[in-house]
Design a protein around this motif. Structure first.
Motif, PDB file in Angstrom:
ATOM      1  N   PRO A  43       0.834  -1.204   0.000  1.00 10.14           N
ATOM      2  CA  PRO A  43       0.000   0.000   0.000  1.00 10.14           C
ATOM      3  C   PRO A  43       0.872   1.260   0.000  1.00 10.14           C
ATOM      4  CG  PRO A  43      -0.717  -1.542   1.689  1.00 10.14           C
ATOM      5  CD  PRO A  43       0.584  -2.056   1.151  1.00 10.14           C
ATOM      6  N   SER A  45       0.557   5.768  -0.764  1.00 13.21           N
ATOM      7  CA  SER A  45      -0.317   6.881  -0.392  1.00 13.21           C
ATOM      8  C   SER A  45      -1.698   6.741  -1.035  1.00 13.21           C
ATOM      9  CB  SER A  45       0.319   8.208  -0.807  1.00 13.21           C
ATOM     10  OG  SER A  45       0.554   8.220  -2.197  1.00 13.21           O
ATOM     11  N   GLY A  46      -2.713   7.013  -0.217  1.00  8.78           N
ATOM     12  CA  GLY A  46      -4.080   6.909  -0.724  1.00  8.78           C
ATOM     13  C   GLY A  46      -4.447   5.477  -1.032  1.00  8.78           C
ATOM     14  N   SER A  47      -5.014   5.261  -2.201  1.00  7.39           N
ATOM     15  CA  SER A  47      -5.417   3.915  -2.606  1.00  7.39           C
ATOM     16  C   SER A  47      -4.401   3.275  -3.551  1.00  7.39           C
ATOM     17  CB  SER A  47      -6.787   3.967  -3.284  1.00  7.39           C
ATOM     18  OG  SER A  47      -6.701   4.765  -4.451  1.00  7.39           O
ATOM     19  N   ALA A  48      -3.309   3.964  -3.804  1.00  3.80           N
ATOM     20  CA  ALA A  48      -2.280   3.445  -4.710  1.00  3.80           C
ATOM     21  C   ALA A  48      -1.496   2.314  -4.044  1.00  3.80           C
ATOM     22  CB  ALA A  48      -1.325   4.561  -5.125  1.00  3.80           C
ATOM     23  N   THR A  49      -0.982   1.409  -4.873  1.00  3.53           N
ATOM     24  CA  THR A  49      -0.103   0.348  -4.388  1.00  3.53           C
ATOM     25  C   THR A  49       1.161   0.351  -5.233  1.00  3.53           C
ATOM     26  OG1 THR A  49      -1.115  -1.304  -5.826  1.00  3.53           O
ATOM     27  CG2 THR A  49      -1.988  -1.126  -3.583  1.00  3.53           C
TER      28      THR A  49
END
Length: 162
Positions: A43, A45-49
């Protein structure tokens, strides 16, 4: 007998050193394969992977906890390797000048990683960000820029005697 980690950036000579150690009769394991590593989504920042190629915990633990009559040399450079440091009697960092690393990567035929400009930029970035972390945790650093593989191997073998 001890486990010895040979670590460092791409192009520093890990695979060549492992080959030379194996030729001398030592057990040598290159962990840069699906047998020892897996892709995971980290994971961000945010919903980024972000994808990361890490050691498989179960397989590495099995490898590093086997009782052996002699040392085993393990090569790799993974973001989760610190979790396994307790299993290593020595951590050897191979380093080299960036121009030497890139030249070696461009010439090698056993591994395609580092041939593209973006990968080379990543590697040079890792020299600045990852290598200092490896240096802080190693027992021995060998600059492979201007010495032969046999000299590197001799230094490593000598270091496990002490």
């Amino acid at each position: 007998m001890p486990n010895i980690l040979i670590t460092g950036m791409s192009g520093t000579g890990k695979s060549a050193v492992l080959g030379a150690l194996a030729a001398r009769g030592y057990e040598a394991v290159d962990t840069d394969s699906d047998e020892w590593c897996e892709w995971v989504d980290i994971p961000h920042s945010g919903s980024a992977t972000e994808r990361d190629w890490i050691w498989r915990a179960d397989r590495m633990t099995s490898l590093l906890t086997l009782d052996r009559p002699g040392p085993v040399f393990v090569a790799g450079c993974k973001s989760n390797q610190g979790a396994f440091y307790r299993y290593f009697a020595k951590i050897v960092l191979l380093s080299a000048r960036p121009d030497v690393m890139i030249r070696r990567i461009e010439r090698r035929t056993s591994n395609a990683y580092g041939k593209r400009a973006d990968e080379q930029a990543d590697i040079l970035g890792y020299v600045e960000t990852v290598e200092p972390l490896l240096r802080a945790s190693c027992d021995l650093e060998i600059d492979t820029s201007q010495i032969t593989i046999e000299e590197v191997v001799a230094s490593i073998v000598e270091s496990i005697k002490t």
